[in-house]
Design an enzyme around this catalytic site. Structure first.
Site: not given
Ligand SMILES: NC(=O)c1ccc[n+]([C@@H]2O[C@H](COP(=O)([O-])OP(=O)(O)OC[C@H]3O[C@@H](n4cnc5c(N)ncnc54)[C@H](OP(=O)(O)O)[C@@H]3O)[C@@H](O)[C@H]2O)c1
Length: 273
Positions: A178, A182
């Site tokens: 991961y 990133k």
């Molecule tokens: N939350 C945190 O603390 C955090 C921290 C650092 C970075 N991030 C980054 O922020 C971004 C958003 O994360 P989030 O926290 O908002 O997570 P989330 O609520 O789980 O959203 C992830 C999104 O990615 C989509 N996705 C995952 N796998 C996919 C695939 N194979 N094809 C198409 N769509 C896919 C999911 O939709 P489906 O499952 O329907 O496909 C969902 O819409 C990510 O890149 C994550 O790494 C988050």
């Protein structure tokens, strides 16, 4: 007004803040594609871009969540469409790109928020997890950039926005594949910025801290852990998806044309505490 202050005599009509702000930030007439736009940070960003005037296409796999997202945006009077696609395969990415462009035309703004967070201990990290992580978190943003950015450059306006992570900069709690994906994303933004900024296309990453979304439901389910993480920020709380709205609108808009190749931390001060 206190005694020390003296009111100047205006020699122009009063400012119209809405018009001024609109010149800085309005996305009217723009088309945005937001991967991962059906959940968490991507969904909040999709909403923010749409409510700032952009026509927004959200891309993810689950149709119910996608439809709910666009229905919510339509209720706000926004133009929104969804594309169901698996960004974990290169064919899936290619099809998604064409379907997304078919909705409202070629995009001016691409937000790569789709991501997966598989973090087994390094000893157990197999090629399957490595490949799956790189495919969604890094390959898809690269391929979508290759598909859309040259067109943006040709039209003289484009905004590439990636969602990275603290693990792009330091390793903790089994960063594994991961963190590597990133870190690659941050470097991808720099390469894209180098390639296209002179033709009006900026590329930047937003760097979250801990944001309470479905991605890390494990943290939300453990209040003591969530509290401990909140205490590591300067603001004293964990992030919310809506914390990304303003930063995304800024990066997507006309006033951010001189901001490129940057990693902008939206983390409550976590990274500098
Ligand atoms: N939350 C945190 O603390 C955090 C921290 C650092 C970075 N991030 C980054 O922020 C971004 C958003 O994360 P989030 O926290 O908002 O997570 P989330 O609520 O789980 O959203 C992830 C999104 O990615 C989509 N996705 C995952 N796998 C996919 C695939 N194979 N094809 C198409 N769509 C896919 C999911 O939709 P489906 O499952 O329907 O496909 C969902 O819409 C990510 O890149 C994550 O790494 C988050």
């Amino acid at each position: 007004m206190n005694d020390a202050a003296r009111e100047g005599i205006p020699d122009a009509p009063p400012p119209a803040p809405a018009a001024y702000l609109s010149g800085l930030f309005s996305l009217e007439g723009r088309v945005a594609v937001v991967t991962g736009g059906s959940s968490g940070i991507g969904r909040a960003i999709a909403g923010a871009l749409a409510r700032s005037g952009a026509s927004v296409v959200v891309v993810a796999r689950r149709e119910t969540e996608l439809a709910a997202t666009t229905a919510e945006l339509a209720a706000h009077g926004c133009r929104a469409a969804w594309v169901s696609a698996d960004l974990g395969t290169r064919d899936g990415v290619r099809t998604a790109a064409e379907d997304a462009a078919a909705a409202f035309g070629e995009p001016d703004i691409l937000v790569n928020a789709a991501g997966i967070n598989l973090r087994p201990p390094m000893d157990d990290l197999g090629e399957d997890v490595w490949d799956a992580t790189m495919a969604v978190n890094l390959d898809a943003p690269f391929l979508l950039g290759q598909r859309f950015a040259p067109g943006m450059a040709g039209r003289g306006y484009g905004r590439l926005i990636h969602i990275a992570s603290q693990q792009a900069f330091r390793a903790f709690v089994t960063s594994g594949a991961y963190g590597v994906s990133k870190a690659g994303l941050v470097a991808l933004a720099r390469s894209q910025a180098e390639a296209w900024s002179s033709r009006g296309v900026t590329a930047n990453t937003l760097v979250p801290g801990v944001v309470l979304t479905p991605l890390n439901a494990r943290i939300s389910a453990d209040p003591a852990r969530a509290e401990a993480l909140a205490a590591r920020t300067m603001t004293g709380r964990n992030g919310l998806a809506d914390d990304f709205a303003g930063a995304a609108v800024f990066l997507a808009g006309p006033s951010a044309g001189y901001v490129t190749g940057q990693a902008i931390f939206v983390d409550g001060g976590l990274s500098v505490h």
